[in-house]
Design an enzyme around this catalytic site. Structure first.
Site, short mmCIF file in Angstrom:
data_model
loop_
_atom_site.label_atom_id
_atom_site.label_comp_id
_atom_site.label_asym_id
_atom_site.label_seq_id
_atom_site.Cartn_x
_atom_site.Cartn_y
_atom_site.Cartn_z
N SER A 47 55.15 35.63 23.90
CA SER A 47 54.22 34.53 24.13
C SER A 47 53.83 34.40 25.59
O SER A 47 52.93 33.64 25.92
CB SER A 47 54.82 33.20 23.63
OG SER A 47 56.07 32.96 24.25
N HIS A 52 50.69 38.50 19.40
CA HIS A 52 51.24 37.16 19.57
C HIS A 52 50.83 36.27 18.41
O HIS A 52 49.68 35.85 18.29
CB HIS A 52 50.75 36.56 20.90
CG HIS A 52 51.26 35.18 21.16
ND1 HIS A 52 50.59 34.27 21.94
CD2 HIS A 52 52.39 34.55 20.73
CE1 HIS A 52 51.27 33.14 21.98
NE2 HIS A 52 52.37 33.29 21.26
N GLU A 58 46.85 36.75 18.83
CA GLU A 58 46.36 37.34 20.07
C GLU A 58 46.80 38.80 20.12
O GLU A 58 47.99 39.10 20.00
CB GLU A 58 46.90 36.59 21.28
CG GLU A 58 46.27 35.22 21.49
CD GLU A 58 46.81 34.53 22.74
OE1 GLU A 58 45.99 34.06 23.55
OE2 GLU A 58 48.05 34.46 22.89
N ASN A 67 48.45 30.15 25.50
CA ASN A 67 49.49 29.45 26.26
C ASN A 67 49.05 29.16 27.68
O ASN A 67 49.51 28.19 28.30
CB ASN A 67 50.78 30.27 26.26
CG ASN A 67 51.54 30.13 24.95
OD1 ASN A 67 51.30 29.21 24.17
ND2 ASN A 67 52.45 31.05 24.69
#
Length: 707
Positions: free
Chosen positions: A425, A446, A458, A496
Site C-alpha cells: 500500500s 494494490h 491500483e 493513499n
C-alpha cells in the site's frame, strides 16, 4: 421487413418475430434514432391484419436491451430537451402497449432500464435461465429515474414495496428472482426461449402476473402514504440530501398512484428532465462513461496479456483471503494459499467457504457450482505446488525486507516465468524488485479492504516492469471484477497519497477538541460512506501509523502523522481488528460506539467548536490539493483515472464525480482562494500547490469542453 435495427419475420404458426439488433454495437441500447423507426414499425402493425401474436427478442448473443444509450442523454442541452426525450419514449412504449394482439418479450441477457420499460409495455414477459440474464432499473445509480413509463407500470405489475426496492436500489434481478417478484411469468432454457413463447401465445397459456389483494391494497391511500413516507425517511437518512433522484422517484410514484397514470407520466418526464440537467447526474454519468472507457483498454502499450490458470497468494490474512476469494470466480482459475500459520490458512479457507455459502443461500450460485469453486482452493505452509503457478500475489504486512525475501523465494521455487505481484500500500515497487533476479516480472497490485466489495485495484509497474506483465495483471484484475487503474511507482501511489492528508487533518481536528461523532458525521454529510476516524479503525491504526513515516520520508512534512495514533497504539488499540480504536466494537454484533477513553488518553476535552461544513472543508481541501500534485507529477495518467480511483478506492462522493470533477465544478479560482484562506488560519500545509496555480494561470480545465 428489414431496416437498420429491426427484423420482422412471420413464423409458420402466424406469430410474428421482431428481432432487435443495433448494428455495429456489442449490446443493444435505445437511442434517439431508433425511436422513429420503431414507431413507424408499430404503426404498420397497428394498421395491418392482426397476427396471432408478436414475440420481441434480441439478435445479440448475451443481451436483450442494456438500457438507453448514455451518449443520447449527454447530447441533451437542457432539462427541456431531456423531458421531451422522455415523452418520446413514453409515447413509443404506449404504442407498443396498445397493439391489438398479444405481445411477449422473450428476454435473454441484460434487460435493463429502457429495455425493461419496453418489456413492461408488452403483455407478457418470459426470460432465459442463463446466468447472464438480469432485469432491473439501474437509472438511480446515474442520478436518474426511468423516464419511459417504468415508474408507472412497475408498481402496478409487482406491487409498491417491490417496485420501491427495484427503483431505489438499482439492483438487478436474476431470472428466478424476476419470476418470484412477478416481473416474468416463466423462466426457461435459452435454447427453447422463442419456442416456448410461441407455444404459449398460440395456446393462450401465458398469464400475466396479477397483484394479490394485499398488494393492490398497498397501492391505495392511506397505506400507500405510510409506505412512501417510510421510504422517504430511509432515503433522507441514506442520501443526506446529496442525491436528488431517490426523492424524485418517490414523488413520481405518489403522483401517479394518487392522480392516475397520465399525471404520473407527465411528472415522470418532468423529473427526468430536471435530473438529467442536475450536476449530480452529470457527475455520475461521467464516472459511468469513464469506467466503460477504461474497461475497453485491453492492451497495455500494445502488449497482449498472458493466460493464467493457476495463481498463488502469499499471506492468509484478511487481504490474502479476500484476494483468493475474488480470484476463483473467473472461469475456473485455481488459487494456492500459503501462510506459515495453519490456523491462518484454516481461517482464510473458512472465509472463502462462508462467502460462497452466502451466494449459494441467495441462489446466486448452485450447490454444484459452489463445490466446483471450493475445489479450486488449496493451501500449504510451504512452497509445495508453486512450480505450476504463473503468478503469485504477495499480501503480507508492510515490511520491505520481508517482501524482498518472499520475492527471492518465489523466484527460486515458483514456476518458470512466474510473475510476482506485491499487494503493498505504500512501498515503492522498484525497492521491492531491487534485488530480484527478474525485476521485469515484478509489479504492484494494490487491493483495497474489504477486497470482495472495493472495486479498485491500483496497478503499479516500476521502470523495469515488462509491458506483458502489466497487461497480464490488468486482465487478471478485470477478471476479478475490479476496475484497475495504472499508477506511477511512488510512495503511497495515488489513493493513499491523497487519503493520508485527509485522515491526518481529521486527527488534528480531534486533538483540537472536536468529538469523534461530529468529525465522522461531517464527512458523511459531505458524501463519504464512512467518516475518517471510523475509516482509520477499519484500516487499522497500526497500518496507518506504519504508512505515515514512509509517506513523510518521500513526500515531506505535510504527511507527518499526528502522535495520537502512537498514543492509542501504546494501549493496544489497533481499530476494529482489536475490538477498540476510536470506537469500541464490543457493543453488539455489527454495532460500534465511541470510546470516551480516547479523550482521556489524548488529554482533550470534547466540545463542539466548528460547524460540520468547516470540518469537512478542512479535510477535503487537503485531499484536492494533493490530487492536483499527483496529476502534475504523472502519478496518474489523467483526471479521469484520478476520479475513478478516488471514487472506487476511497469512497470519494460519487455525486461529485471525483476530486478533479469536483475541483472543476467548484472553479479553480475559488479553490485556490479557499486554500489560501485556510493556510492563513491553519497553517502552511494548506498552501495551494504549484500545479494548481499554474493551471489556474494558464486557464486549463481538468475536463476540457467536449471531453
Amino acid at each position: 421487413m428489414m431496416n437498420s435495427c429491426f427484423q420482422l419475420t412471420e413464423r409458420p404458426d402466424g406469430i410474428l418475430l421482431l428481432t432487435l439488433d443495433v448494428p455495429g454495437e456489442r449490446v443493444n441500447t435505445l437511442n434517439a434514432s431508433l425511436i422513429p423507426e420503431f414507431s413507424a414499425l408499430l404503426q404498420s402493425l397497428q394498421q395491418g391484419p392482426a397476427p396471432a401474436g408478436l414475440i420481441i427478442s434480441s439478435a445479440k448473443a448475451d443481451n436483450f436491451i442494456a438500457g438507453a444509450d448514455i451518449r443520447m442523454l449527454e447530447a441533451c442541452p437542457d432539462a427541456a430537451a431531456a423531458e421531451a426525450l422522455a415523452r418520446q419514449g413514453q409515447q413509443l412504449f404506449e404504442q407498443l402497449a396498445q397493439l391489438p394482439f398479444p405481445v411477449v418479450a422473450a428476454i435473454h441477457g441484460a434487460c435493463l432500464g429502457g429495455g425493461l420499460e419496453l418489456a413492461l409495455a408488452c403483455d407478457y414477459r418470459i426470460c432465459s435461465d442463463d446466468e447472464q440474464t438480469r432485469l432491473g432499473f439501474p437509472e438511480v445509480q446515474l442520478g436518474l429515474l426511468p423516464g419511459s413509463g417504468g415508474t408507472q407500470r412497475l408498481p402496478r405489475l409487482i406491487g409498491l414495496p417491490a417496485a420501491l426496492d427495484l427503483l431505489l436500489s438499482g439492483r438487478r434481478l436474476r431470472p428466478g428472482q424476476a419470476r418470484r417478484w412477478g416481473l416474468v411469468s416463466a423462466v426457461v432454457p435459452q435454447a427453447i426461449l422463442l419456442e416456448v413463447a410461441a407455444q404459449q401465445l398460440a395456446g393462450g397459456k401465458v398469464r400475466s402476473p396479477r397483484l394479490s389483494g394485499l398488494q393492490a391494497l398497498l397501492l391505495r391511500a392511506p397505506l400507500r402514504g405510510w409506505i412512501l413516507g417510510r421510504a422517504g425517511r430511509q432515503v433522507a437518512a441514506r442520501t443526506r440530501g446529496n442525491y436528488p433522484a431517490p426523492a424524485a422517484i418517490l414523488d413520481v410514484l405518489e403522483i401517479g398512484l394518487a392522480r392516475g397514470a397520465a399525471a404520473g407520466l407527465a411528472e415522470e418526464a418532468r423529473q427526468f428532465g430536471l435530473l438529467q440537467a442536475s450536476p449530480q447526474s452529470a457527475a455520475l454519468r461521467g464516472l459511468f462513461l469513464a469506467g466503460n472507457a477504461l474497461k475497453k483498454e485491453i492492451r497495455y502499450q500494445g502488449a497482449e496479456p498472458l493466460a493464467l490458470n493457476h495463481i498463488g497468494v502469499l499471506g492468509a490474512g484478511q487481504m490474502g483471503a479476500g484476494i483468493a476469494m475474488v480470484s476463483v470466480n473467473p472461469g475456473g482459475m485455481s488459487v494456492r494459499l500459503k501462510d506459515l500459520s495453519a490456523e491462518g490458512l484454516n481461517r482464510a479457507l473458512r472465509h472463502c467457504h462462508a462467502q460462497l455459502a452466502k451466494r449459494r443461500d441467495r441462489r446466486q450460485l448452485s450447490p454444484e457450482a459452489m463445490r466446483a469453486q471450493l475445489a479450486l482452493f488449496s493451501a500449504s505452509q510451504d512452497y509445495s505446488g508453486f512450480r505450476r503457478l504463473e503468478l503469485v500475489i504477495e499480501a503480507v504486512f508492510e515490511d520491505l525486507s520481508l517482501k524482498q525475501q518472499l520475492l527471492q523465494e518465489v523466484e527460486q521455487l515458483g514456476g518458470p516465468g512466474c510473475i510476482f505481484a506485491s499487494n503493498t500500500s505504500s512501498l515503492p515497487i522498484a525497492q521491492i524488485a531491487a534485488q530480484a533476479a527478474h525485476p521485469e516480472r515484478v509489479v504492484g497490485l494494490h487491493y483495497f479492504n474489504p477486497v470482495e466489495k472495493m472495486p479498485l485495484v491500483e496497478v503499479i509497474p516500476h521502470a523495469g516492469t515488462d509491458a506483458t506483465v502489466v497487461a497480464t495483471v490488468l486482465a487478471l484484475a478485470r477478471a476479478q471484477g475490479k476496475t484497475p487503474v495504472v499508477v506511477q511507482d511512488v510512495s503511497g501511489f495515488y489513493v493513499n497519497r491523497i487519503l493520508a492528508p485527509y485522515l491526518n487533518e481529521a486527527a488534528r481536528i480531534l486533538l483540537e477538541g472536536e468529538t469523534v461523532e461530529i468529525i465522522d458525521a461531517a464527512l458523511q454529510d459531505y458524501g463519504f460512506p464512512m467518516g475518517p476516524l471510523a475509516l482509520l479503525d477499519e484500516i487499522g491504526l497500526d497500518v496507518a501509523a506504519g504508512i505515515g513515516p514512509i509517506l513523510a520520508l518521500h513526500h515531506g512534512e505535510r504527511f507527518r502523522t499526528p502522535e495520537l495514533l502512537q498514543q492509542l497504539l501504546s494501549d493496544g488499540r489497533k481499530g476494529r481488528k482489536s475490538g477498540r480504536g476510536f470506537y469500541r466494537y464490543d457493543a453488539g454484533k455489527g454495532r460500534r460506539e465511541v470510546d470516551g477513553y480516547v479523550y482521556d488518553r489524548l488529554k482533550v476535552i470534547p466540545v463542539k467548536r466548528m460547524e460540520r461544513s468547516v470540518i469537512a472543508e478542512r479535510c477535503v481541501l487537503l485531499m484536492l490539493n494533493e490530487a492536483a500534485r499527483t496529476l502534475a507529477e504523472g502519478v496518474i495518467a489523467s483526471a479521469r483515472d484520478g476520479d475513478l480511483a478516488a471514487v472506487y478506492g476511497l469512497g470519494f462522493p460519487p455525486f461529485l464525480g471525483g476530486p478533479f470533477h469536483a475541483m472543476q465544478q467548484r472553479g479553480l479560482a475559488n479553490l485556490v482562494a479557499a486554500l489560501r484562506q485556510h493556510a492563513e488560519q491553519y497553517g502552511e500545509r494548506f498552501a495551494p500547490c504549484e500545479a494548481l496555480l499554474e493551471r489556474l494561470e494558464g486557464g486549463a480545465d481538468y475536463y476540457p469542453a467536449g471531453e
